[in-house]
Design a protein around this motif. Structure first.
Motif, mmCIF file in Angstrom:
data_model
loop_
_atom_site.group_PDB
_atom_site.id
_atom_site.type_symbol
_atom_site.label_atom_id
_atom_site.label_comp_id
_atom_site.label_asym_id
_atom_site.label_seq_id
_atom_site.Cartn_x
_atom_site.Cartn_y
_atom_site.Cartn_z
ATOM 1 N N ALA A 139 0.815 -1.222 0.000
ATOM 2 C CA ALA A 139 0.000 0.000 0.000
ATOM 3 C C ALA A 139 0.844 1.265 0.000
ATOM 4 N N MET A 140 2.104 1.153 0.401
ATOM 5 C CA MET A 140 2.968 2.327 0.441
ATOM 6 C C MET A 140 3.353 2.812 -0.953
ATOM 7 N N ASN A 141 2.851 2.142 -2.009
ATOM 8 C CA ASN A 141 3.005 2.704 -3.348
ATOM 9 C C ASN A 141 2.450 4.119 -3.433
ATOM 10 N N LEU A 142 1.443 4.410 -2.607
ATOM 11 C CA LEU A 142 0.855 5.747 -2.611
ATOM 12 C C LEU A 142 1.758 6.785 -1.961
ATOM 13 N N MET A 143 2.865 6.333 -1.341
ATOM 14 C CA MET A 143 3.820 7.260 -0.725
ATOM 15 C C MET A 143 5.163 7.238 -1.445
ATOM 16 N N THR A 150 5.083 -12.738 -9.334
ATOM 17 C CA THR A 150 3.806 -13.448 -9.259
ATOM 18 C C THR A 150 3.363 -13.725 -7.834
ATOM 19 N N THR A 151 4.265 -13.534 -6.865
ATOM 20 C CA THR A 151 3.940 -13.736 -5.453
ATOM 21 C C THR A 151 4.564 -12.622 -4.641
ATOM 22 N N CYS A 152 3.798 -12.075 -3.685
ATOM 23 C CA CYS A 152 4.372 -11.098 -2.760
ATOM 24 C C CYS A 152 4.029 -11.465 -1.327
ATOM 25 N N ASN A 153 4.927 -11.106 -0.426
ATOM 26 C CA ASN A 153 4.754 -11.293 1.016
ATOM 27 C C ASN A 153 4.606 -9.902 1.618
ATOM 28 N N ASP A 154 3.384 -9.545 1.983
ATOM 29 C CA ASP A 154 3.041 -8.171 2.323
ATOM 30 C C ASP A 154 2.920 -7.981 3.829
ATOM 31 N N MET A 155 3.217 -6.768 4.289
ATOM 32 C CA MET A 155 3.054 -6.407 5.699
ATOM 33 C C MET A 155 2.517 -4.981 5.758
ATOM 34 N N TYR A 156 1.232 -4.848 6.156
ATOM 35 C CA TYR A 156 0.689 -3.509 6.295
ATOM 36 C C TYR A 156 -0.638 -3.574 7.044
ATOM 37 N N PHE A 157 -1.207 -2.391 7.275
ATOM 38 C CA PHE A 157 -2.494 -2.288 7.952
ATOM 39 C C PHE A 157 -3.616 -2.756 7.022
ATOM 40 N N HIS A 158 -4.810 -2.953 7.596
ATOM 41 C CA HIS A 158 -6.006 -3.334 6.844
ATOM 42 C C HIS A 158 -5.746 -4.507 5.903
ATOM 43 N N PRO A 159 -5.339 -5.648 6.450
ATOM 44 C CA PRO A 159 -5.024 -6.785 5.566
ATOM 45 C C PRO A 159 -6.214 -7.248 4.735
ATOM 46 N N GLU A 160 -7.432 -7.016 5.223
ATOM 47 C CA GLU A 160 -8.592 -7.425 4.431
ATOM 48 C C GLU A 160 -8.679 -6.628 3.137
ATOM 49 N N ALA A 161 -8.311 -5.335 3.190
ATOM 50 C CA ALA A 161 -8.334 -4.503 1.985
ATOM 51 C C ALA A 161 -7.212 -4.895 1.034
ATOM 52 N N THR A 185 -8.235 -9.159 -6.740
ATOM 53 C CA THR A 185 -8.707 -8.484 -7.952
ATOM 54 C C THR A 185 -7.645 -8.509 -9.040
ATOM 55 N N ALA A 186 -6.398 -8.255 -8.657
ATOM 56 C CA ALA A 186 -5.301 -8.217 -9.627
ATOM 57 C C ALA A 186 -4.908 -9.602 -10.112
ATOM 58 N N GLY A 187 -5.178 -10.632 -9.301
ATOM 59 C CA GLY A 187 -4.804 -11.984 -9.676
ATOM 60 C C GLY A 187 -3.365 -12.327 -9.377
ATOM 61 N N ILE A 188 -2.782 -11.666 -8.371
ATOM 62 C CA ILE A 188 -1.428 -11.992 -7.934
ATOM 63 C C ILE A 188 -1.512 -12.913 -6.720
ATOM 64 N N ARG A 189 -0.568 -13.812 -6.587
ATOM 65 C CA ARG A 189 -0.500 -14.656 -5.394
ATOM 66 C C ARG A 189 0.102 -13.815 -4.264
ATOM 67 N N ALA A 190 -0.478 -13.879 -3.077
ATOM 68 C CA ALA A 190 -0.010 -13.018 -1.992
ATOM 69 C C ALA A 190 -0.098 -13.720 -0.653
ATOM 70 N N VAL A 191 0.892 -13.434 0.191
ATOM 71 C CA VAL A 191 0.852 -13.781 1.606
ATOM 72 C C VAL A 191 0.642 -12.461 2.349
ATOM 73 N N VAL A 192 -0.485 -12.342 3.006
ATOM 74 C CA VAL A 192 -0.894 -11.081 3.618
ATOM 75 C C VAL A 192 -0.544 -11.124 5.105
ATOM 76 N N GLY A 193 0.164 -10.103 5.560
ATOM 77 C CA GLY A 193 0.621 -10.072 6.943
ATOM 78 C C GLY A 193 -0.465 -9.611 7.906
ATOM 79 N N ILE A 194 -0.590 -10.322 9.029
ATOM 80 C CA ILE A 194 -1.423 -9.878 10.148
ATOM 81 C C ILE A 194 -0.492 -9.060 11.032
ATOM 82 N N VAL A 195 -0.475 -7.753 10.778
ATOM 83 C CA VAL A 195 0.530 -6.889 11.384
ATOM 84 C C VAL A 195 0.247 -6.688 12.872
ATOM 85 N N MET A 196 1.316 -6.501 13.651
ATOM 86 C CA MET A 196 1.211 -6.254 15.096
ATOM 87 C C MET A 196 2.123 -5.101 15.483
ATOM 88 N N LEU A 197 1.581 -4.182 16.276
ATOM 89 C CA LEU A 197 2.322 -3.083 16.886
ATOM 90 C C LEU A 197 1.756 -2.863 18.285
#
Length: 439
Positions: free
Chosen positions: A74-78, A125-136, A143-155
């Motif tokens: 999501a930090m692509n927007l920054m 084709t695969t990304c391992n992501d770490m960010y807020f709002h993992p459901e989004a 939607t994009a059709g990429i394989r992803a591992v979505v992080g359940i972030v903790m702070l």
């Protein structure tokens, strides 16, 4: 009568990654029901096989899809919002204040969608992501059709997303419950870093990772200051603290791992941990040069990550392969350190292995998912070509990616059109957020 497959890809070279160093000249990869069923000489394939879709790639390398072992999509927007700052100033003065004002489910969805488009076009084709709002994030990746591992972030500290570590976990687990039946979406437990997570929260993260059989994805030993602060606060270096808490194991992915002494490397090796190497981000934030040749010599699994576009500016694993190989050489003063195939392995099977997905992706082998990337080496700047593996690391770039498949489905065709998402819509999304940031 010819046998019928779903997909035939005839390529000038096929680089399966496993076995190491193998290059198959004029071979065809056969795909049915989203999986690789065969790899055989193209002359044989043309004689006895037919398919619903056929791709003839006479100047191309066909290789496994790239695995981005660490990103904050999501930090692509920054992107470019806070350049030329060291890590803690970058976080405290720019990133965290911006996130507190703007991060929302819509922000994460839109930023992750832009990131997925960028990654797919670059052969990831695969990304391992770490960010807020993992459901989004999961929704955007699906939607994009990429394989992803979505992080359940903790702070430990509150953000607009969650109030405390328990709240982060509760919301992340709810996202996992919603998306766990989506075939391209997996999850990981993602405590941000030792300096932002308490012993109590680490204990909860470990219990959940063990119960749900999930990877643990964490920043660690990124800067010298992080280590000094840990010794002051806990009396231990961060990895030693994680070892004491029981977090080190084959499911742990330590991100950055720049500042390692002999004891740190021994801990990682003894506990069969993995490292996500982010060479460009490490350079840009002046964090240092990770001792990758020593990690590989110790038998530690290493994959490559881009980090986020706010600390790298590109989600480009071709750049990471090149930087990983070159930094290893200059850092060790050994020109043979991290040769081209080792860099390619880190960008593919190494990342898959770290995620516990080496049985599914990361190499071109019968039975694995058809996550594939074609790279056109027909351009003038790619000629002559004596060694296509060397060319992938030292010559070609993401602009040479022509086709991408995920689970046998075409995601990028002829390097121009990202299927399923119009460029005009992606540009509109980027423009909307740039306007919001300006207000």
């Amino acid at each position: 009568m010819n046998e019928i497959a779903d997909l035939l890809i005839h390529a000038r070279w096929v680089i399966p990654v496993q076995p190491a160093g193998v290059v198959l000249d004029d071979h065809t990869v056969v795909v049915s029901k989203g999986r690789i069923t065969d790899i055989l000489p193209s002359a044989d394939a043309r004689g006895r096989l037919a398919a619903r879709k056929v791709f003839d790639l006479p100047d191309h390398v066909l290789m496994p899809g790239l695995v981005n072992l660490h990103t904050h999509a999501a930090m692509n927007l920054m992107r470019g919002l806070a350049d030329d700052l060291p890590l803690m100033r970058w976080l405290q003065e720019a990133i965290w204040p911006t996130e507190s004002r703007h991060v929302s489910a819509a922000f994460v969805h839109d930023g992750s969608l832009l990131a997925a488009a960028e990654m797919l076009r670059g052969g990831i084709t695969t990304c391992n992501d770490m960010y807020f709002h993992p459901e989004a994030a999961a929704e955007a990746f699906a939607t994009a059709g990429i394989r992803a591992v979505v992080g359940i972030v903790m702070l430990e500290f509150p953000t607009p997303y969650a109030s405390d570590a328990d709240d982060y976990l509760r919301k992340g687990l709810a996202a996992r419950d919603r998306w766990q039946r989506e075939p391209l979406i997996d999850f990981a437990i993602a405590p941000h870093a030792p300096y932002t997570v308490s012993d109590r929260s680490f204990a909860r993260a470990l219990a959940l990772a063990e119960e749900l059989e999930l990877p643990i994805h964490i920043h660690v030993h990124e800067t010298a200051g992080e280590i000094a602060d840990s010794i002051t606060t806990h009396g231990l270096r961060p990895l030693a603290r994680l070892a004491r808490l029981g977090l080190l194991g084959e499911n742990l992915i330590g991100v950055h791992a720049v500042h390692l002494d002999d004891a740190d490397i021994e801990l990682l090796a003894r506990h069969n941990c993995s490292v996500a190497h982010c060479p460009t981000s490490n350079m840009k934030l002046a964090s240092g040069i990770a001792p990758i040749p020593r990690l590989l010599e110790a038998g530690i699994r290493v994959g490559l990550g881009t980090d986020g576009a706010a600390s790298n500016n590109r989600l480009d694993l071709f750049q990471e392969m090149r930087h990983a190989a070159l930094l290893a050489k200059v850092g060790s003063l050994d020109a043979s350190a991290v040769p081209a195939h080792a860099a390619l392995h880190m960008a593919t099977l190494g990342g898959a292995d770290a995620l516990g997905m080496a049985d599914r992706i990361g190499s071109i082998e019968p039975g694995k998912a058809a996550d594939l990337c074609a790279v056109d080496l027909g351009a003038l700047h790619c000629r002559p070509c004596f060694d296509p593996i060397s060319h992938l690391v030292y010559v070609a770039g993401r602009e040479n990616v022509s086709h991408v498949w995920v689970n046998g489905e075409t995601r990028v065709d002829k390097g121009v059109q990202l299927l399923h998402i119009r460029d005009s819509e992606l540009l509109r999304i980027a423009s909307v957020w740039q306007t919001r940031f300006g207000n």
